[in-house]
Design a protein around this motif. Structure first.
Motif, PDB file in Angstrom:
ATOM      1  N   SER A  31       0.897  -1.094  -0.088  1.00 55.89           N
ATOM      2  CA  SER A  31      -0.101  -0.093  -0.073  1.00 55.89           C
ATOM      3  C   SER A  31       1.005   1.240  -0.110  1.00 55.89           C
ATOM      4  O   SER A  31       0.508   2.121  -0.615  1.00 55.89           O
ATOM      5  N   ILE A  32       1.926   1.479   0.796  1.00 51.57           N
ATOM      6  CA  ILE A  32       2.912   2.453   0.861  1.00 51.57           C
ATOM      7  C   ILE A  32       3.560   2.621  -0.532  1.00 51.57           C
ATOM      8  O   ILE A  32       3.447   3.782  -1.155  1.00 51.57           O
ATOM      9  N   ALA A  33       4.116   1.502  -1.103  1.00 53.27           N
ATOM     10  CA  ALA A  33       4.693   1.815  -2.308  1.00 53.27           C
ATOM     11  C   ALA A  33       3.825   2.282  -3.317  1.00 53.27           C
ATOM     12  O   ALA A  33       4.262   3.075  -4.451  1.00 53.27           O
ATOM     13  N   ALA A  34       2.555   1.735  -3.291  1.00 56.17           N
ATOM     14  CA  ALA A  34       1.373   2.038  -4.235  1.00 56.17           C
ATOM     15  C   ALA A  34       0.969   3.541  -4.189  1.00 56.17           C
ATOM     16  O   ALA A  34       0.531   4.080  -5.082  1.00 56.17           O
ATOM     17  N   THR A  35       0.920   4.175  -3.082  1.00 56.47           N
ATOM     18  CA  THR A  35       0.343   5.268  -2.863  1.00 56.47           C
ATOM     19  C   THR A  35       1.252   6.584  -2.582  1.00 56.47           C
ATOM     20  O   THR A  35       0.875   7.472  -2.820  1.00 56.47           O
ATOM     21  N   GLY A  38      11.386   7.355  18.784  1.00 52.33           N
ATOM     22  CA  GLY A  38      10.701   8.858  18.974  1.00 52.33           C
ATOM     23  C   GLY A  38      11.155   9.813  18.275  1.00 52.33           C
ATOM     24  O   GLY A  38      10.800  10.865  18.373  1.00 52.33           O
ATOM     25  N   LYS A  39      11.726   9.709  17.110  1.00 50.99           N
ATOM     26  CA  LYS A  39      12.300  10.738  16.077  1.00 50.99           C
ATOM     27  C   LYS A  39      12.170  10.290  14.854  1.00 50.99           C
ATOM     28  O   LYS A  39      11.958   8.984  14.559  1.00 50.99           O
ATOM     29  N   VAL A  40      12.168  11.308  13.862  1.00 51.79           N
ATOM     30  CA  VAL A  40      12.151  10.786  12.489  1.00 51.79           C
ATOM     31  C   VAL A  40      13.427  10.342  12.192  1.00 51.79           C
ATOM     32  O   VAL A  40      14.440  11.379  11.905  1.00 51.79           O
ATOM     33  N   LEU A  41      13.737   9.166  11.709  1.00 54.02           N
ATOM     34  CA  LEU A  41      14.955   8.755  11.283  1.00 54.02           C
ATOM     35  C   LEU A  41      15.322   9.290   9.969  1.00 54.02           C
ATOM     36  O   LEU A  41      16.344   9.761   9.960  1.00 54.02           O
ATOM     37  N   THR A  42      14.365   9.272   9.043  1.00 58.77           N
ATOM     38  CA  THR A  42      14.809   9.387   7.722  1.00 58.77           C
ATOM     39  C   THR A  42      13.323   9.752   7.085  1.00 58.77           C
ATOM     40  O   THR A  42      12.334   9.297   7.259  1.00 58.77           O
ATOM     41  N   VAL A  43      13.237  10.557   5.955  1.00 54.28           N
ATOM     42  CA  VAL A  43      12.231  11.069   5.471  1.00 54.28           C
ATOM     43  C   VAL A  43      12.479  11.285   3.756  1.00 54.28           C
ATOM     44  O   VAL A  43      13.424  11.959   3.702  1.00 54.28           O
ATOM     45  N   GLY A  44      12.007  10.660   2.870  1.00 55.05           N
ATOM     46  CA  GLY A  44      12.043  10.861   1.518  1.00 55.05           C
ATOM     47  C   GLY A  44      11.177   9.728   0.593  1.00 55.05           C
ATOM     48  O   GLY A  44      10.438   9.027   1.153  1.00 55.05           O
ATOM     49  N   PRO A  45      11.651   9.748  -0.610  1.00 49.86           N
ATOM     50  CA  PRO A  45      10.931   8.820  -1.561  1.00 49.86           C
ATOM     51  C   PRO A  45      11.344   7.175  -1.306  1.00 49.86           C
ATOM     52  O   PRO A  45      12.485   7.181  -0.567  1.00 49.86           O
ATOM     53  N   LEU A  46      10.483   6.344  -1.495  1.00 52.62           N
ATOM     54  CA  LEU A  46      10.784   5.024  -0.983  1.00 52.62           C
ATOM     55  C   LEU A  46      12.217   4.397  -1.496  1.00 52.62           C
ATOM     56  O   LEU A  46      12.892   3.902  -0.545  1.00 52.62           O
ATOM     57  N   SER A  47      12.606   4.817  -2.749  1.00 52.74           N
ATOM     58  CA  SER A  47      13.822   4.301  -3.119  1.00 52.74           C
ATOM     59  C   SER A  47      15.171   4.844  -2.190  1.00 52.74           C
ATOM     60  O   SER A  47      15.934   4.178  -1.981  1.00 52.74           O
ATOM     61  N   GLU A  48      14.962   6.207  -1.646  1.00 53.41           N
ATOM     62  CA  GLU A  48      16.143   6.562  -0.857  1.00 53.41           C
ATOM     63  C   GLU A  48      15.849   6.095   0.567  1.00 53.41           C
ATOM     64  O   GLU A  48      17.008   5.833   1.073  1.00 53.41           O
ATOM     65  N   VAL A  49      14.880   5.883   1.103  1.00 51.29           N
ATOM     66  CA  VAL A  49      14.512   5.514   2.362  1.00 51.29           C
ATOM     67  C   VAL A  49      14.909   3.979   2.452  1.00 51.29           C
ATOM     68  O   VAL A  49      15.656   3.794   3.608  1.00 51.29           O
TER      69      VAL A  49
END
Lengths: 257, 380
Positions: free
Chosen positions: A206-210, A220-231
């Protein structure tokens, strides 16, 4: 704050009693994107979502939604802001005593200013948007399948023309075919309305599709954020387990193809 | 070029929905959204209808269009897409939806005499179904009780003990208050009449009889029905909503055996004990008023009461307590099992449980009063 951000979390902390859920959490959600929040069990994904909509108070930092700080808004201004987003709860949270029609019409009637005739047509439109038949409108939630409950709940979340849509595990409890249908529906609604979507999910398909971007929560923190290929390339035990397990590799392979 | 801002109440007129005549076209501008249109929907709809008469439409200048804005424009068009309208691709999609929209209409309800007959029939069937269900549950309770007696190791001791703890001591404060006040009221109301006939000592008989025989068990049952019976129904009903009852059944455990039988046994033990407590505090209230109002000493009252009020009345009250305890747990358990997996059903069954329990308690009390009308009442 960037002009194109719908939500900005700065140095946010939340806690349940003595237990800290988030500390020094920073996250930006761009206007018009679909952002998925993933993370291990207990990493505080749902709590972050609930903090964003004001259901869980943040004890430190600032959460700004559509340019307004959640902590600063009181009374009518807070209510007016809350009506600019919709939330799809994990179990749908439809009012069990009301029919599907009444569930969708409920926020419209509370809003005021819409005639019953307009409400009837708008409910019909929302039902059509989420792929429910007019005949389903007078069913009670208990008479609906899991997929139909999610669709009806999505229609209710969109009832007040939400600018941001929060989704808590939208495909949990759905079979793969129904889940894929829901992903298609979400993409279609996102394309038609152009709203911002923040989604908590474990469902990699679902994540990949949308999703346009993915935020990974850890400790408790955001480790990383970005497009699927980067994350997926981030060196972290949870990321390795989640994105490079058997299912993750299959999804990533499909994406590369 | 002319311009109109019919909905300029938001303080940001540049974004409000408005229209302009551009050459031969009626050009729409601004944000045609629920938030911008609220309070002016009918005005805008009518203004747009007038302005767009015999003109081609151009919607490409609209900054944002949501369902409400689109509905207003759709109505101004008279429910059909004009042939020469200029639209963006997303606008095309939303008006296409309106073009194929099927408005949901509520299912037809039966009406008139037929509907009344149908409602009456459904009500009678519902009452009949409830009586049959209560009978079936009683049978199941007796079966489970017999089974538990034959297998004492499986007797639900812990559940019974937990229920006694939850229902007994916790009810004492409210029963003390209500019982004490009832005792005071009975004495206080009787005192002037008795004093006028010089029959002061009969306060002992009147207060003793009415408290031990009627008010003690009745008040205790009413309080327990409201406090504990409703809690039983809500607890079992919530377990139904969250599928915990189904989980019990999958382990081969009957909800009647594990949930309702312990409550029936526990209340059959607790309620008579609470009746004794209510009797005691109510008599205390009566004694105090008798002393203050009629000059009857505490010692005389307590000495004479066993003489003027036969023991039978006390034991009748205790038996009523046992009966009412069983009744409260039985009826509340039945309604708990009847709950459907929705919140409306939960609240309805909880209400029905309390109403039925109170009705049955009063009916049974009246029947017992008639049966024992000439028993335990000393004359003279």
């Amino acid at each position: 704050m960037s002009e194109t951000c719908a939500i900005v979390c700065r140095d946010v902390a939340t806690r349940f009693g003595p237990h800290w859920v988030h500390r020094h959490l920073d996250l930006e959600v761009r206007a018009g994107e679909i952002l998925s929040i993933v993370g291990g069990s207990g990493s505080g994904k749902t709590t972050l979502l609930r903090a964003m909509v004001g259901l869980v108070p943040h004890v430190e930092g600032d959460i700004r939604i559509l340019g307004s700080s959640l902590a600063e808004l009181q009374g009518r201004a807070a209510v007016a802001l809350r009506r600019r987003w919709g939330m799809l709860f994990q179990q749908g949270a439809l009012f069990s005593a009301l029919t599907v029609f009444e569930n969708i019409a409920f926020p419209m009637r509370e809003w005021g200013g819409l005639s019953e005739g307009d409400i009837r047509e708008l409910v019909g439109l929302k039902l059509q948007m989420v792929g429910l038949r007019p005949a389903d409108a007078y069913k009670l939630p208990a008479e609906l399948s899991g997929g139909m409950v999610k669709r009806a709940a999505l229609a209710r979340a969109l009832a007040l023309e939400a600018e941001i849509l929060f989704l808590d595990e939208p495909t949990s409890g759905l079979d793969p075919i129904t889940a894929a249908d829901f992903d298609d529906l979400l993409r279609e609604v996102h394309r038609d309305i152009g709203l911002t979507v923040v989604m908590v999910s474990h469902d990699l398909d679902s994540i990949a599709a949308t999703s346009d971007r993915i935020a990974v929560l850890s400790q408790g923190k955001v480790l990383t954020v970005g497009p699927l290929s980067e994350v997926a390339e981030v060196d972290d035990p949870y990321v390795r387990e989640f994105f490079h397990g058997e299912r993750g590799e299959r999804v990533l392979k499909a994406l590369r193809c | 070029m002319t311009s109109q801002h019919p909905a300029s109440s938001t303080g940001e007129p540049q974004e409000d929905p408005h229209w302009e005549i551009e050459g031969e076209f009626l050009a729409l501008r601004g944000r045609w959204t629920l938030r911008r249109l609220t309070g002016a929907i009918d005005t805008v709809r009518e203004g747009l209808r007038q302005a767009g008469r015999d003109r081609p439409w151009d919607l490409r200048g609209i900054e944002r269009l949501d369902s409400v804005g689109a509905l207003v424009i759709w109505h101004a068009w008279g429910g059909a897409l004009p042939k020469d309208a200029r639209l963006g691709a997303e606008q095309q999609a939303i008006f296409q939806r309106f073009a194929t929209l099927e408005t949901p209409s509520p299912p037809r309800q039966p009406w008139g005499l037929w509907a009344r007959l149908e409602a009456l029939g459904a009500h009678i069937l519902g009452v009949g179904g409830d009586l049959w269900g209560l009978l079936l549950l009683l049978g199941a309770l007796l079966t489970e009780f017999w089974r538990a007696l034959r297998h004492p190791r499986h007797f639900p001791w812990r559940e019974i003990s937990a229920t006694i703890v939850r229902t007994g001591p916790d009810s004492l404060p409210i029963l003390s208050l209500i019982g004490f006040l009832i005792g005071i009221v009975i004495s206080f109301q009787s005192a002037p009449t008795l004093a006028s006939y010089g029959a002061n000592i009969y306060i002992v008989s009147i207060a003793g009889l009415s408290i031990l025989r009627e008010f003690g068990p009745l008040i205790t049952a009413v309080i327990l029905a409201g406090r504990t019976g409703s809690a039983f129904t809500a607890q079992i009903g919530a377990m139904r909503v969250t599928e915990e009852l189904d989980a019990l059944r999958t382990f081969g455990i009957s909800p009647v055996q594990r949930l309702i039988l312990p409550k029936v046994i526990a209340l059959a033990i607790t309620l008579p004990l609470l009746v004794v407590w209510t009797d005691a505090v109510a008599i205390l209230g009566a004694v105090i008023v008798a002393k203050l109002d009629l000059g009857i000493s505490v010692g005389f009252f307590l000495r004479e009461m066993p003489v003027m009020v036969p023991n039978f009345n006390f034991w009748l009250g205790i038996c009523k307590g046992v009966l009412f305890g069983i009744l409260i747990a039985w009826v509340s358990g039945y309604h708990g099992l009847k709950v459907q997996p929705n919140t409306d059903s939960l609240s309805r069954e909880t209400t029905d449980s309390v109403v039925l329990t109170l009705t049955l308690v009063i009916v049974i009390d009246a029947v017992l009063a008639m049966i024992f009308a000439n028993t335990g009442i000393s004359v003279g």
